[in-house]
Design a protein around this motif. Sequence first.
Motif, PDB file in Angstrom:
ATOM      1  N   LEU A 102       0.816  -1.204   0.000  1.00 19.18           N
ATOM      2  CA  LEU A 102       0.000   0.000   0.000  1.00 19.18           C
ATOM      3  C   LEU A 102       0.857   1.266   0.000  1.00 19.18           C
ATOM      4  O   LEU A 102       0.542   2.243  -0.674  1.00 19.18           O
ATOM      5  N   GLU A 103       1.982   1.238   0.730  1.00 17.83           N
ATOM      6  CA  GLU A 103       2.827   2.431   0.834  1.00 17.83           C
ATOM      7  C   GLU A 103       3.517   2.768  -0.485  1.00 17.83           C
ATOM      8  O   GLU A 103       3.952   3.911  -0.690  1.00 17.83           O
ATOM      9  N   ASN A 104       3.613   1.812  -1.387  1.00 16.60           N
ATOM     10  CA  ASN A 104       4.279   2.049  -2.679  1.00 16.60           C
ATOM     11  C   ASN A 104       3.289   2.119  -3.843  1.00 16.60           C
ATOM     12  O   ASN A 104       3.697   2.046  -5.003  1.00 16.60           O
ATOM     13  N   LEU A 105       2.035   2.280  -3.537  1.00 19.29           N
ATOM     14  CA  LEU A 105       1.006   2.272  -4.577  1.00 19.29           C
ATOM     15  C   LEU A 105       1.115   3.530  -5.447  1.00 19.29           C
ATOM     16  O   LEU A 105       1.129   4.653  -4.941  1.00 19.29           O
ATOM     17  N   THR A 106       1.211   3.330  -6.734  1.00 15.62           N
ATOM     18  CA  THR A 106       1.271   4.427  -7.712  1.00 15.62           C
ATOM     19  C   THR A 106       0.313   4.129  -8.853  1.00 15.62           C
ATOM     20  O   THR A 106      -0.206   3.007  -8.983  1.00 15.62           O
ATOM     21  N   GLY A 107       0.119   5.129  -9.704  1.00 13.68           N
ATOM     22  CA  GLY A 107      -0.720   4.920 -10.878  1.00 13.68           C
ATOM     23  C   GLY A 107      -0.176   3.825 -11.780  1.00 13.68           C
ATOM     24  O   GLY A 107      -0.934   3.008 -12.314  1.00 13.68           O
ATOM     25  N   GLN A 108       1.150   3.801 -11.954  1.00 14.02           N
ATOM     26  CA  GLN A 108       1.763   2.773 -12.787  1.00 14.02           C
ATOM     27  C   GLN A 108       1.553   1.382 -12.185  1.00 14.02           C
ATOM     28  O   GLN A 108       1.286   0.410 -12.902  1.00 14.02           O
ATOM     29  N   ALA A 109       1.645   1.292 -10.871  1.00 19.06           N
ATOM     30  CA  ALA A 109       1.425   0.004 -10.216  1.00 19.06           C
ATOM     31  C   ALA A 109      -0.013  -0.476 -10.417  1.00 19.06           C
ATOM     32  O   ALA A 109      -0.253  -1.669 -10.641  1.00 19.06           O
ATOM     33  N   VAL A 110      -0.965   0.456 -10.356  1.00 19.55           N
ATOM     34  CA  VAL A 110      -2.358   0.092 -10.572  1.00 19.55           C
ATOM     35  C   VAL A 110      -2.564  -0.362 -12.013  1.00 19.55           C
ATOM     36  O   VAL A 110      -3.269  -1.358 -12.280  1.00 19.55           O
TER      37      VAL A 110
END
Length: 255
Positions: A180-188
Amino acid sequence: MWTEERPLKFGAIIHDLVDAHIQVDATEKHAAELGIEFVGREIVPFIPPPLDTSVEWLRLAAKKPDWVYIFGFGMTFVTLMKDAARLGIRDKGIQLLAAPFSADERTLKVTGKDTEGIYAVVASATNVEAELPEVRAILEYAKSYRGYEPQDVSCTYIMANALVRIAAEGIRLAIAKVGLENLTGQAVREGLMSIRNFEPGVIPPVTMSDEHPWWCDSLPKICIVREGRQVPVTSWLPITFYPEWFLQRLEEVSG
């Protein structure tokens, strides 16, 4: 099933918006390989919605189409259907096919008898399919939170549920991978592209990838309007191939 020896004559009456033109452009360009004769389109304004579409209907009817595709929402759809009924368009033997979400159940309440018996393209399950567990759950949610009766639950409401579940699944997969702490648009995005055989229940199972960045691999259902509800007359039909022109366009827009 078309049984006549001549090609089916197909026309369209649409609001002046790119989403409508894209569909009709493709039909016109590939009419020959589809085995149909495209007789033309009529265009009505998007903003403000038209108050009268008589001229457009009469011009199109004069070309003697067998089917007319109708692409317009809300007030536009109401005007189109009221005018078609007043002018006796279906009495001339012309069948009407509404685009996805044009014949929304909330709009059908307004058009009433003027849309009874028309056909509609529907991208999800409809409110008559309560035998499906997911539809039954949606109907219960709609009753609990909105006070809706089953006939009040629109195809738009049902499809929105599916799209939200797909988005949530993409986010879930992204969090599982990066935290959750590293969630980005690219990750999504990568999470969405890793969805495999996810079942929202009201549409066919969803698989996505970089080579397949869309959620639907099936042709929509065809429904008939009965008492303001969209009743399926076909099931989803899996798409087993994509025309070369589609794949080329996909490559162009995806870079």
